[in-house]
Design a protein around this motif. Structure first.
Motif, PDB file in Angstrom:
ATOM      1  N   LEU A  16       0.829  -1.204   0.000  1.00 41.18           N
ATOM      2  CA  LEU A  16       0.000   0.000   0.000  1.00 41.18           C
ATOM      3  C   LEU A  16       0.865   1.256   0.000  1.00 41.18           C
ATOM      4  O   LEU A  16       0.615   2.205  -0.761  1.00 41.18           O
ATOM      5  CB  LEU A  16      -0.910  -0.025   1.232  1.00 41.18           C
ATOM      6  N   LEU A  17       1.907   1.262   0.822  1.00 46.50           N
ATOM      7  CA  LEU A  17       2.759   2.441   0.931  1.00 46.50           C
ATOM      8  C   LEU A  17       3.754   2.538  -0.222  1.00 46.50           C
ATOM      9  O   LEU A  17       3.982   3.621  -0.768  1.00 46.50           O
ATOM     10  CB  LEU A  17       3.503   2.420   2.261  1.00 46.50           C
ATOM     11  N   SER A  18       4.344   1.406  -0.605  1.00 45.28           N
ATOM     12  CA  SER A  18       5.365   1.457  -1.660  1.00 45.28           C
ATOM     13  C   SER A  18       4.767   1.862  -2.997  1.00 45.28           C
ATOM     14  O   SER A  18       5.402   2.569  -3.791  1.00 45.28           O
ATOM     15  CB  SER A  18       6.065   0.099  -1.781  1.00 45.28           C
ATOM     16  N   ALA A  19       3.545   1.409  -3.258  1.00 49.89           N
ATOM     17  CA  ALA A  19       2.906   1.741  -4.534  1.00 49.89           C
ATOM     18  C   ALA A  19       2.007   2.968  -4.429  1.00 49.89           C
ATOM     19  O   ALA A  19       1.573   3.514  -5.449  1.00 49.89           O
ATOM     20  CB  ALA A  19       2.088   0.548  -5.027  1.00 49.89           C
ATOM     21  N   GLY A  20       1.733   3.398  -3.193  1.00 49.68           N
ATOM     22  CA  GLY A  20       0.769   4.480  -3.005  1.00 49.68           C
ATOM     23  C   GLY A  20       1.217   5.809  -3.570  1.00 49.68           C
ATOM     24  O   GLY A  20       0.439   6.517  -4.222  1.00 49.68           O
ATOM     25  N   ALA A  21       2.483   6.171  -3.326  1.00 47.84           N
ATOM     26  CA  ALA A  21       2.964   7.465  -3.806  1.00 47.84           C
ATOM     27  C   ALA A  21       2.918   7.531  -5.330  1.00 47.84           C
ATOM     28  O   ALA A  21       2.492   8.539  -5.912  1.00 47.84           O
ATOM     29  CB  ALA A  21       4.383   7.711  -3.296  1.00 47.84           C
ATOM     30  N   ASP A  22       3.346   6.449  -5.978  1.00 51.56           N
ATOM     31  CA  ASP A  22       3.331   6.425  -7.446  1.00 51.56           C
ATOM     32  C   ASP A  22       1.902   6.524  -7.975  1.00 51.56           C
ATOM     33  O   ASP A  22       1.619   7.287  -8.911  1.00 51.56           O
ATOM     34  CB  ASP A  22       3.993   5.142  -7.940  1.00 51.56           C
ATOM     35  N   LEU A  23       0.980   5.769  -7.367  1.00 50.91           N
ATOM     36  CA  LEU A  23      -0.409   5.809  -7.817  1.00 50.91           C
ATOM     37  C   LEU A  23      -1.017   7.193  -7.581  1.00 50.91           C
ATOM     38  O   LEU A  23      -1.759   7.713  -8.429  1.00 50.91           O
ATOM     39  CB  LEU A  23      -1.223   4.740  -7.080  1.00 50.91           C
ATOM     40  N   ALA A  24      -0.687   7.803  -6.454  1.00 47.65           N
ATOM     41  CA  ALA A  24      -1.223   9.137  -6.164  1.00 47.65           C
ATOM     42  C   ALA A  24      -0.721  10.163  -7.176  1.00 47.65           C
ATOM     43  O   ALA A  24      -1.469  11.064  -7.583  1.00 47.65           O
ATOM     44  CB  ALA A  24      -0.839   9.549  -4.744  1.00 47.65           C
TER      45      ALA A  24
ATOM     46  N   GLY B 207      -3.098  12.108  -9.972  1.00 47.35           N
ATOM     47  CA  GLY B 207      -3.277  13.538  -9.750  1.00 47.35           C
ATOM     48  C   GLY B 207      -3.509  13.952  -8.317  1.00 47.35           C
ATOM     49  O   GLY B 207      -3.683  15.147  -8.040  1.00 47.35           O
ATOM     50  N   ALA B 208      -3.493  13.005  -7.376  1.00 44.58           N
ATOM     51  CA  ALA B 208      -3.663  13.388  -5.973  1.00 44.58           C
ATOM     52  C   ALA B 208      -2.424  14.107  -5.451  1.00 44.58           C
ATOM     53  O   ALA B 208      -2.519  14.971  -4.566  1.00 44.58           O
ATOM     54  CB  ALA B 208      -3.962  12.159  -5.118  1.00 44.58           C
ATOM     55  N   LEU B 209      -1.250  13.743  -5.976  1.00 43.65           N
ATOM     56  CA  LEU B 209       0.006  14.405  -5.629  1.00 43.65           C
ATOM     57  C   LEU B 209       0.628  14.991  -6.891  1.00 43.65           C
ATOM     58  O   LEU B 209       0.395  14.475  -7.996  1.00 43.65           O
ATOM     59  CB  LEU B 209       0.979  13.405  -4.984  1.00 43.65           C
ATOM     60  N   PRO B 210       1.432  16.045  -6.757  1.00 43.04           N
ATOM     61  CA  PRO B 210       2.102  16.607  -7.938  1.00 43.04           C
ATOM     62  C   PRO B 210       2.987  15.565  -8.612  1.00 43.04           C
ATOM     63  O   PRO B 210       3.608  14.728  -7.946  1.00 43.04           O
ATOM     64  CB  PRO B 210       2.944  17.756  -7.359  1.00 43.04           C
ATOM     65  N   GLY B 211       3.061  15.612  -9.928  1.00 45.99           N
ATOM     66  CA  GLY B 211       3.857  14.643 -10.679  1.00 45.99           C
ATOM     67  C   GLY B 211       5.351  14.839 -10.518  1.00 45.99           C
ATOM     68  O   GLY B 211       5.832  15.818 -10.003  1.00 45.99           O
TER      69      GLY B 211
END
Length: 411
Positions: free
Chosen positions: A395-403, A407-411
């Protein structure tokens, strides 16, 4: 020894309406709702489990047929034909209802003669139709059920009598205290209208369980107008239920820390000590701060993760913003069944909203579900083994990339 599944303990059949006797004998409906579903943009699932509705579904393919799931009037809804496992006692189907076409291996005194305990309850299959809708705004309410119709002859001891409010013979039987005045508000409002309409059926009840409103009525409903009506009624019941729950939420900005503790959690949200220690170990591992799960539910009443939070951690896991939350949700009493989702929660940012039920994200190890709406972004994994917390590392390792990709986080 593993307890047999419920379907394996069905020992006969019965119907609550003489017109349902053939369906009861067959053990499944004679109709297929796939065309009905597709014509309305809903997903026909056959006997598969609809994600996010564990709180109310039988979760056994022999008990659920024609499962239909999708967004109805803004809510994630599901409808299914339900071979309902009605409990047997020494005299046949239990309770005050009038049954037709009862065929059962049970005989008077058979349970005590065979030495069968409560853990080995036996049932008859009764044709019913279920319909449910997610109501996260009601996540702080205790589970309750309102039964009505000819079979409801007397209220349980803990039920609130709605007779003085215009619903004679009906009352919410709740597992905990309801907000003051909510029972009367239910009777006067749209939910009262749902109960009145349902009281014409031999069996009809409506309830809420872990933020999911569920209706049950007798028979495998097949008429499309009636099916549309049931779906609409479930949504109406959900909207109505959000009313009594409205004083409980206290929305807050996502970046604002929530209290670390609050009033004692109700029994159904208290985990086993071993599982709670696993949560604390997870917090220590990533430097996260525990938050009161009830405060979390109140702060984000439309949380996209199904069920009700029983543990919440806030902090900055690797690669994620300073205010990131991990929320562990349940769709059943935590001590009894470890079923629910562990969700990574962020502000939605520029992410495109998903359907209310979210979308599946496949991965080699464990599927995730992405849900974005009402300003929140969640990626969640399912917990299925006793005492586990889910695949938090994934969940955490893939979460930042998915976000970032969504578009939930800046690219």
């Amino acid at each position: 020894m593993t307890r047999p599944r419920v379907a394996a303990r069905i020992r006969g059949r019965a119907a609550l309406d003489a017109r349902d006797r053939e369906d009861a004998r067959r053990g499944h409906p004679a109709v297929d709702l796939s065309a009905f579903a597709r014509a309305r943009g809903l997903e026909p699932l056959g006997s598969l489990d609809p994600s996010g509705h564990t709180a109310v579904m039988p979760m056994e393919p022999e008990l659920q047929f024609n499962v239909v799931r999708g967004t109805v009037a803004g809510r994630d809804a599901v409808l299914w034909h339900w071979r309902y496992p009605w409990p047997l006692d020494d005299d046949g189907p239990a309770g005050p209802y009038a049954f037709s076409g009862v065929v059962s291996v049970a005989r008077s005194g058979w349970r005590s003669f065979l030495g069968i305990s409560a853990d080995d309850d036996q049932y008859v299959g009764v044709p019913c139709t279920g319909v449910a809708a997610l109501v996260p705004e009601a996540g702080l309410l205790p589970s309750f059920r309102i039964a009505c119709g000819p079979g409801t002859r007397q209220l349980s001891r803990r039920a609130v009598d709605l007779g003085p409010s215009g619903l004679p013979g009906a009352g919410p039987d709740a597992e905990g205290p309801l907000p003051e005045g909510s029972a009367a508000a239910v009777a006067r409002g749209p939910l009262g209208a749902v109960v009145r309409a349902g009281s014409r059926c031999p069996l009809f009840d409506v309830g809420d369980r872990f933020g999911t409103v569920v209706l049950r009525r007798n028979g495998y409903v097949a008429d499309e107008r009636d099916l549309d009506g049931l779906l609409r009624t479930a949504v109406d019941a959900g909207d109505a239920l959000a009313g009594p729950a409205r004083p409980l939420p206290s929305p807050r900005p996502f970046e604002e820390p929530l209290p670390a503790s609050g009033p004692p959690l109700p029994p159904w949200l208290v985990p086993p000590a071993t599982q709670l220690e696993a949560v604390h170990a997870l917090a220590r591992r990533f430097g996260l701060t525990p938050e009161d799960p009830r405060a979390h539910t109140a702060a984000f009443p439309a949380n996209p993760a199904p069920g009700t939070a029983w543990a919440v951690l806030r902090g900055a896991p690797p690669g994620l913003p300073p205010t990131t939350r991990l929320a562990l949700h349940t769709e059943a009493p935590v001590r009894e069944v470890n079923t629910g989702r562990t969700a990574l929660v962020l502000p939605a940012g520029d992410a495109t909203p998903t359907p209310r039920g979210g979308v599946r994200i496949d991965s080699p190890t464990a599927p995730r579900r992405l849900a974005v709406y009402d300003g929140l972004w969640t990626s969640s994994v399912l917990r299925s083994r006793q005492l586990e917390l889910g695949d938090v590392d994934l969940l955490l390792s893939a979460g930042a990339d998915l976000a970032r990709r969504t578009g939930a986080l800046p690219g």
